[in-house]
Design an enzyme around this catalytic site. Sequence first.
Site, short mmCIF file in Angstrom:
data_model
loop_
_atom_site.label_atom_id
_atom_site.label_comp_id
_atom_site.label_asym_id
_atom_site.label_seq_id
_atom_site.Cartn_x
_atom_site.Cartn_y
_atom_site.Cartn_z
N SER A 59 34.17 -16.28 25.04
CA SER A 59 35.52 -15.77 24.78
C SER A 59 36.58 -16.30 25.74
O SER A 59 37.75 -16.00 25.59
CB SER A 59 35.52 -14.25 24.78
OG SER A 59 35.16 -13.79 26.03
N LYS A 68 38.33 -5.02 26.71
CA LYS A 68 39.20 -6.08 27.21
C LYS A 68 40.66 -5.62 27.28
O LYS A 68 41.35 -5.86 28.27
CB LYS A 68 39.08 -7.31 26.32
CG LYS A 68 37.76 -8.03 26.52
CD LYS A 68 37.63 -9.19 25.59
CE LYS A 68 36.33 -9.94 25.85
NZ LYS A 68 36.09 -10.95 24.84
#
Length: 782
Positions: free
Chosen positions: A680, A723
């Site tokens: 990511s 996140k």
Amino acid sequence: MKEQEKETIKIPAVALRGLTIFPDMMIHFDLSRKKSIMAVEQAMMGDQRLFLITQKDPNQVDPNMDGVFRVGTIVLIKQVSKLPNNIVRVLVDGICRASLLEFLENAEYLEAYIEEIPVETMESDTTETQAMLRHIQELVEQYCRYYPKIEKTMAIHLKEVTSLERMVNQTILNMPLHYTKKQIILEALELKNQYEILADILFNEIEIAKIRTELTDKLKGRVEKNQKEYLLREQLHYIRQELGEEDAFSDADQFEKELIKIKASKEVKERIKKEITRFRSISGSSAESAVARGYIETLLELPWDKVSKDNMDMNQVEELLNQDHYGLDQVKERILEFLAVRSLTNHGESPILCLVGPPGTGKTSIAKSVATALNKKYVRICLGGVRDEAEIRGHRKTYVGAMSGRIATGLKQAGVRNPLVLLDEIDKVGSDQRGDTSSALLEVLDSEQNSKFRDHYVEIPLDLSEVLFIATANSVSKIPRPLFDRMEIIEVSSYTANEKFHIAKKHLIGKQLKKNGLHENQLTMSDASIKKIIQCYTRESGVRETERKIGQACRKVAREILQSGKISVKINSNNLNKYLGKEKYLLDKANTVDEIGIVRGLAWTSVGGDTLQVEVNMMPGKGDIELTGQLGDVMKESALTGISYIRSISKDYSIPIDSFKENDFHIHIPEGAVPKDGPSAGITMATALLSAITGRKVKAEIAMTGEITLRGRVLPIGGLKEKILAAKTAGIKTVLVPEANKKDIDEIPKEITTGIEIIYVETMNEVVKHAFVKEEEKTSDN
Ligand code: ADP
């Protein structure tokens, strides 16, 4: 042997049962059959010679030619005496062997045509005959050693014999040999053959005698040993009684008493009974006895068929679960569903739930609450760092200091066979040369197998099918695959600041007050102070640190109250420093200056979300790429993909073609406490690189997450809630999120997303457009 010497003789004959007569043999036997007596009378009327032949089957009454052997002996009748009951005793002297040719058809007595087998004369003093003679003598001597009774008559007798033939005949006469064996020797035509057969038989008999003696000796030894042990034990028993140390015996009695009390199947009870009996028979102070004692104690302590009654009142369970924990709705829901199914079916298969989430998010404590609410016994088995299969499955009893495995020990602790067993940190089990821990666990968790779980120490299968297993883990990826398949995963995610606040207010403060001996009205904490603790004193996914800080404040207050005589203390955001010291974290940690080659990414780790800063430097060189920091393999690949992509689009950004040849690139990700890996950070690294090459600045208040393809597409990522939460904590205003993750945003509580601008991106072009500081802004900056 010459043919003409042979002559056919007609002679009265007697068929013998179980007896073979040899030449050179003086012997008497009794006759009762009429035909036989008639034959003897007939012989007496003639030359007193009689032919004796042995019956093949001693039970046959009137044998014909086929019922007798082919070779017999001609004898001379020495004496005939009549005994009562029409029995006639005959004393005969063997003359020579003869072969039977035919029986005559004579009804009154047996009469036979026979042919004499001439006596073979062998030189008695040739070396060969001497050797044979001595060999037989030796064998007889050996044989006699095992049969002392025969020795007297036989060995002395045979010492003087000098002819081999006589030796053979006398040996046979004196030895208790079966008649069929004697018959074989009788039928052997030559003396040498007779010797060979006899030597063979003797040798065999000696071997048999030898083995028999050995066996008898052993048996005798064992009987003596048993007797001795019995005597010693009796004496020991007596001595113990005298000394008042009847431990072993009273222990065994105690075990027997307990055995009656326990609830278990017949087989289990019988097995334990057997062990107790064995325990009785071994002496009290031996190591073996200690092992047996430990084993019996374990068996008696295991729950076998003992169960506790579950609380089936769903409303009450729900209430209890809500009372103890804030949020955690999914876990609570699943437990209630399980209960519902079970009360409807009366017997539900226990599911294996696995709570996965960062530390301190209440996984362990909710499991404990479930046990309390269901009125189940609770056992916690910590699997962190367990590498030895034997820790799960136990050691075999043969090992010194053997113990049952953790599962069996857990059951023993619970005391019932339907407890709630918490398998803590199941993602931390390892395997090494001491066996495969996860395969042992698999047996525990597999509902097909776990009704007969075998602990190496316990040996008797344990039924784990009624145990309610709840496992906890920090990260799904570390759970061994086969175990993962058996469990139902429930994700417990990081708490938001608001959730933390509620948890602290409703649960943690109360808990810590109690723990530190404070009364509710002795300490009050304002909401602002609680929020400040969460924001400025802790940085975590769970609430463990928050709880610790509250505890710290409580201790300080307790001291203050005692020392200063105050009745109560109020903590607010202004005086918090006094109790907890200076703030540890400042609210904003986002970059404040737009920089070239530095981009903030977002990462998911097993302990929650985190931000990560990617730095790229470009310096004159020859096109080398260096990657440093805690980069996993996946991250390295992402970096290389990013570089390839940028090279492919270098024209669009007017990057001189030699730029890649004449410069070195260094990508660095400063390491954090927890290693990060995953795809990511792809767009983050690519943006940082592009910024370094083009010399354009990246906005400081922006963070991004997304995977990159070679063609610059942005792919979706996982762990979005964690996140965004991390971005918010870091004071970031704008987050770039892959377009494909749009649907996930809806599931994130509004509380997290408010105040953050989320921009969805599909390509690197869009990323760059949003991340780079506008050209004119750049010029105005300078
Ligand atoms: P984990 O097992 O996930 O590492 P713990 O169960 O040890 O975390 O939780 C740490 C502390 O936080 C415990 O005292 C627990 O009671 C408390 N806690 C965590 N989540 C909650 C919650 N949702 N409600 C109330 N207390 C909580």
